[in-house]
Scaffold this active site. Structure first.
Site, PDB file in Angstrom:
ATOM      1  N   LYS A  13       0.842  -1.209   0.000  1.00 19.06           N
ATOM      2  CA  LYS A  13       0.000   0.000   0.000  1.00 19.06           C
ATOM      3  C   LYS A  13       0.879   1.263   0.000  1.00 19.06           C
ATOM      4  CE  LYS A  13      -1.965  -1.266   3.891  1.00 19.06           C
ATOM      5  NZ  LYS A  13      -1.246  -2.544   4.188  1.00 19.06           N
ATOM      6  N   ARG A  88      -9.441   0.203   9.569  1.00 21.94           N
ATOM      7  CA  ARG A  88      -8.913  -1.136   9.799  1.00 21.94           C
ATOM      8  C   ARG A  88      -9.866  -1.988  10.623  1.00 21.94           C
ATOM      9  NH1 ARG A  88      -3.248   0.184   9.367  1.00 21.94           N
ATOM     10  NH2 ARG A  88      -1.985  -1.687   9.464  1.00 21.94           N
ATOM     11  N   ARG A 122      12.155  -5.570   4.205  1.00 21.67           N
ATOM     12  CA  ARG A 122      11.763  -4.149   4.114  1.00 21.67           C
ATOM     13  C   ARG A 122      12.762  -3.254   4.856  1.00 21.67           C
ATOM     14  NH1 ARG A 122       5.884  -1.836   5.401  1.00 21.67           N
ATOM     15  NH2 ARG A 122       6.122  -2.938   7.367  1.00 21.67           N
ATOM     16  N   ARG A 155      11.759  -1.374  10.650  1.00 24.39           N
ATOM     17  CA  ARG A 155      10.682  -1.073  11.595  1.00 24.39           C
ATOM     18  C   ARG A 155      10.635  -2.113  12.707  1.00 24.39           C
ATOM     19  NH1 ARG A 155       5.301   0.330   8.203  1.00 24.39           N
ATOM     20  NH2 ARG A 155       4.406  -1.012   9.809  1.00 24.39           N
ATOM     21  N   ARG A 166       0.532  -9.401  13.371  1.00 22.67           N
ATOM     22  CA  ARG A 166      -0.160  -8.370  12.565  1.00 22.67           C
ATOM     23  C   ARG A 166      -1.033  -9.027  11.497  1.00 22.67           C
ATOM     24  NH1 ARG A 166       4.677  -5.002  10.538  1.00 22.67           N
ATOM     25  NH2 ARG A 166       3.123  -3.754   9.452  1.00 22.67           N
TER      26      ARG A 166
HETATM   27  P1  AP5 Z   1       4.855  -1.626   1.834  1.00 17.13           P
HETATM   28  O1  AP5 Z   1       4.488  -0.780   0.665  1.00 17.13           O
HETATM   29  O2  AP5 Z   1       5.680  -1.012   2.909  1.00 17.13           O
HETATM   30  O3  AP5 Z   1       3.566  -2.339   2.428  1.00 17.13           O
HETATM   31  P2  AP5 Z   1       2.342  -1.723   3.208  1.00 17.13           P
HETATM   32  O4  AP5 Z   1       1.134  -2.394   2.667  1.00 17.13           O
HETATM   33  O5  AP5 Z   1       2.363  -0.230   3.207  1.00 17.13           O
HETATM   34  O6  AP5 Z   1       2.676  -2.319   4.643  1.00 17.13           O
HETATM   35  P3  AP5 Z   1       2.700  -1.709   6.098  1.00 17.13           P
HETATM   36  O7  AP5 Z   1       3.417  -2.731   6.960  1.00 17.13           O
HETATM   37  O8  AP5 Z   1       3.246  -0.313   6.137  1.00 17.13           O
HETATM   38  O9  AP5 Z   1       1.229  -1.710   6.408  1.00 17.13           O
HETATM   39  P4  AP5 Z   1       0.586  -1.911   7.734  1.00 17.13           P
HETATM   40  O10 AP5 Z   1      -0.759  -1.764   7.225  1.00 17.13           O
HETATM   41  O11 AP5 Z   1       0.791  -3.086   8.583  1.00 17.13           O
HETATM   42  O12 AP5 Z   1       1.368  -0.831   8.638  1.00 17.13           O
HETATM   43  P5  AP5 Z   1       0.928   0.611   9.116  1.00 17.13           P
HETATM   44  O13 AP5 Z   1       2.124   1.454   9.097  1.00 17.13           O
HETATM   45  O14 AP5 Z   1      -0.306   1.056   8.427  1.00 17.13           O
HETATM   46  O15 AP5 Z   1       5.612  -2.928   1.263  1.00 17.13           O
HETATM   47  C1  AP5 Z   1       6.150  -3.896   2.138  1.00 17.13           C
HETATM   48  C2  AP5 Z   1       7.524  -4.371   1.606  1.00 17.13           C
HETATM   49  O16 AP5 Z   1       7.327  -5.046   0.365  1.00 17.13           O
HETATM   50  C3  AP5 Z   1       8.504  -3.229   1.302  1.00 17.13           C
HETATM   51  O17 AP5 Z   1       9.785  -3.678   1.600  1.00 17.13           O
HETATM   52  C4  AP5 Z   1       8.345  -3.005  -0.214  1.00 17.13           C
HETATM   53  O18 AP5 Z   1       9.516  -2.477  -0.798  1.00 17.13           O
HETATM   54  C5  AP5 Z   1       8.054  -4.406  -0.697  1.00 17.13           C
HETATM   55  N1  AP5 Z   1       7.168  -4.441  -1.861  1.00 17.13           N
HETATM   56  C6  AP5 Z   1       6.094  -3.629  -2.107  1.00 17.13           C
HETATM   57  N2  AP5 Z   1       5.519  -3.981  -3.272  1.00 17.13           N
HETATM   58  C7  AP5 Z   1       6.209  -5.054  -3.746  1.00 17.13           C
HETATM   59  C8  AP5 Z   1       6.095  -5.877  -4.901  1.00 17.13           C
HETATM   60  N3  AP5 Z   1       5.139  -5.681  -5.813  1.00 17.13           N
HETATM   61  N4  AP5 Z   1       6.979  -6.880  -5.053  1.00 17.13           N
HETATM   62  C9  AP5 Z   1       7.952  -7.104  -4.150  1.00 17.13           C
HETATM   63  N5  AP5 Z   1       8.139  -6.361  -3.037  1.00 17.13           N
HETATM   64  C10 AP5 Z   1       7.283  -5.347  -2.843  1.00 17.13           C
HETATM   65  O19 AP5 Z   1       0.473   0.279  10.630  1.00 17.13           O
HETATM   66  C11 AP5 Z   1       1.438  -0.053  11.630  1.00 17.13           C
HETATM   67  C12 AP5 Z   1       0.716  -0.185  12.980  1.00 17.13           C
HETATM   68  O20 AP5 Z   1       0.089   1.071  13.323  1.00 17.13           O
HETATM   69  C13 AP5 Z   1      -0.426  -1.210  13.028  1.00 17.13           C
HETATM   70  O21 AP5 Z   1       0.045  -2.526  13.292  1.00 17.13           O
HETATM   71  C14 AP5 Z   1      -1.274  -0.634  14.192  1.00 17.13           C
HETATM   72  O22 AP5 Z   1      -0.710  -0.954  15.443  1.00 17.13           O
HETATM   73  C15 AP5 Z   1      -1.159   0.865  13.994  1.00 17.13           C
HETATM   74  N6  AP5 Z   1      -2.239   1.397  13.146  1.00 17.13           N
HETATM   75  C16 AP5 Z   1      -2.103   2.019  11.936  1.00 17.13           C
HETATM   76  N7  AP5 Z   1      -3.306   2.369  11.440  1.00 17.13           N
HETATM   77  C17 AP5 Z   1      -4.233   1.960  12.348  1.00 17.13           C
HETATM   78  C18 AP5 Z   1      -5.644   2.005  12.395  1.00 17.13           C
HETATM   79  N8  AP5 Z   1      -6.370   2.539  11.397  1.00 17.13           N
HETATM   80  N9  AP5 Z   1      -6.270   1.478  13.488  1.00 17.13           N
HETATM   81  C19 AP5 Z   1      -5.576   0.952  14.507  1.00 17.13           C
HETATM   82  N10 AP5 Z   1      -4.229   0.854  14.525  1.00 17.13           N
HETATM   83  C20 AP5 Z   1      -3.543   1.360  13.444  1.00 17.13           C
END
Ligand code: AP5
Length: 211
Positions: A13, A88, A122, A155, A166
């Site tokens: 994402k 979420r 990552r 991270r 997660r």
């Molecule tokens: P990346 O693009 O970083 O993936 P992402 O989907 O953005 O993953 P995140 O881990 O950031 O999402 P998340 O939803 O768990 O974390 P968030 O920060 O929102 O890609 C991942 C890896 O793959 C990278 O290395 C990239 O280079 C690689 N990649 C990408 N595309 C690729 C491809 N096509 N082929 C190969 N490799 C590829 O949330 C973190 C924490 O915050 C949560 O656990 C929670 O505690 C809290 N939080 C955040 N939002 C909320 C909410 N709304 N409610 C409650 N808690 C929340």
């Protein structure tokens, strides 16, 4: 355009959000990045969120919903916004329904096994939040952010045991959000396995924008 990006942790994402932002000329609101900034700054929100995030649990709805409402009310979101990581939970989705009339919920479909591999490689920029992968999407200079020159890091919630937690939280609490938007006819699914450029092309076709 008001859209959300849905998908498992590591589905890509954040990687694709930048391109969609540039194509649509609207800001990205990443709740994960906002929470990590709050932790780095030691704010009350950061202190409240830290423990949940390090365990791979979701931060309570009441903390997150207020934060997103505030961001969406800012003038730079007048033409719309891309929400990355929100909603979420079904209560978050219902709260969003009260604030905006969403155009698209873009869902990245990626199997768990692929997710685990992606998270293991990552690297993220602590300053500008740019995301890389050591093999699939490396920076031009190893360990250095292409965008701001900062040293890249791992991270804390990318530790393998936290990633599994997660994923479990995602299946239990976030997958029902997908059904919420499917029932409203707003869900657009993109197959998220393939090269970053291929996924970008699929998104461009799905949203009818320039790749
Ligand atoms: P990346 O693009 O970083 O993936 P992402 O989907 O953005 O993953 P995140 O881990 O950031 O999402 P998340 O939803 O768990 O974390 P968030 O920060 O929102 O890609 C991942 C890896 O793959 C990278 O290395 C990239 O280079 C690689 N990649 C990408 N595309 C690729 C491809 N096509 N082929 C190969 N490799 C590829 O949330 C973190 C924490 O915050 C949560 O656990 C929670 O505690 C809290 N939080 C955040 N939002 C909320 C909410 N709304 N409610 C409650 N808690 C929340």
């Amino acid at each position: 355009m008001k859209m959300i990006l849905l998908g498992a942790p590591g589905a890509g994402k954040g990687t694709q959000a930048d391109f969609i932002k540039t194509a649509l000329q609207i800001p990205v609101i990443s709740t994960g990045n906002l929470l990590r900034e709050a932790i780095a700054q030691g704010t009350e929100l950061g202190k409240a969120a830290q423990d949940y995030m390090s365990r791979g649990a979701l931060v309570p709805d009441e903390l997150i919903i207020g934060l997103v409402k505030e961001k969406l009310a800012s003038p730079d979101c007048a033409k719309g916004a891309i929400l990355d990581g929100f909603p979420r939970t079904v209560p978050q989705a219902e709260a969003l329904d009260e604030i905006v009339d969403l155009d698209v919920a873009l869902y990245f479909n990626v199997p768990d096994a692929v997710i685990v591999d992606r998270m293991a490689g990552r690297r993220t920029c602590p300053t500008c939040s740019a995301t890389y992968h050591i093999e699939n999407n490396p920076p031009a200079t190893e360990g250095i952010c292409d965008k701001c020159g900062e040293t890249l890091g791992i991270r804390r919630d990318d530790a393998p045991e936290v990633v599994l937690q997660r994923l479990q939280v995602y299946h239990d609490q976030t997958e029902p959000v997908m059904h919420h938007y499917a029932a409203k006819g707003k869900l657009v699914t993109v197959e998220g396995v393939g090269a970053v450029s291929e996924i970008r092309q699929r998104i461009a076709e799905a949203l009818k924008i320039e790749a």
